[in-house]
Design an enzyme around this catalytic site. Sequence first.
Site, short mmCIF file in Angstrom:
data_model
loop_
_atom_site.label_atom_id
_atom_site.label_comp_id
_atom_site.label_asym_id
_atom_site.label_seq_id
_atom_site.Cartn_x
_atom_site.Cartn_y
_atom_site.Cartn_z
N CYS A 105 -21.55 -78.98 19.75
CA CYS A 105 -21.36 -80.19 18.94
C CYS A 105 -19.87 -80.50 18.78
CB CYS A 105 -21.93 -79.99 17.54
SG CYS A 105 -23.59 -80.56 17.36
N ASP B 148 -33.63 -69.39 -0.78
CA ASP B 148 -32.81 -68.31 -1.32
C ASP B 148 -32.90 -68.25 -2.84
OD1 ASP B 148 -30.78 -66.19 -1.24
OD2 ASP B 148 -29.43 -67.71 -2.07
N GLU C 86 -25.62 -83.25 12.28
CA GLU C 86 -25.09 -83.07 10.92
C GLU C 86 -26.20 -83.29 9.89
OE1 GLU C 86 -21.67 -83.29 13.47
OE2 GLU C 86 -23.51 -84.47 13.41
#
Length: 163
Positions: A80, A132, A118
């Site tokens: 990228c 998480d 992105e």
Amino acid sequence: MGTRKGSLTHLDRRGRARMVDVGEKSETHRVAVATAAVKMTRATLDLVEAGTGKKGDVFSTARIAAIAALKRTADWIPLCHPVRVVGTDVVLEADRKLPGVRVRVEVHAFDRTGVEMEAMVGASAAALTIYDMVKGVERGVEITEVRLEEKRGGRSGHWRRGM
């Protein structure tokens, strides 16, 4: 060496990985939207909505994670190009039917290449951060449907899922 029409753009004629040359492309306004879904039990979703988890406000933390990650996409994805992100909008919504959280990341840039990666990195980072933050109460949380929904700008124009 360039690529043949209909071939993978990140491989040269010999099949070796390469970064696409975007030097001749015009700088234009680029927009991409990506989404993700984070499935969990209703009890875990209740904790997320209440903001009473041990790690704090899940939505705020996931929003910041998405923004921080999308700005570093070129560090995550080897081929990228770094792009000039000029704005982003991260929307996280509790969805009682899922049950879980729907993630939507919209990225704006002014550059020579698009911002699809992105947007998808931002959506992925938000989803992973949600996992998480709730894994202490529920290990079986599932991240699904990370996908591009729309892109605008550049030579290929406008594309929207289902268009």
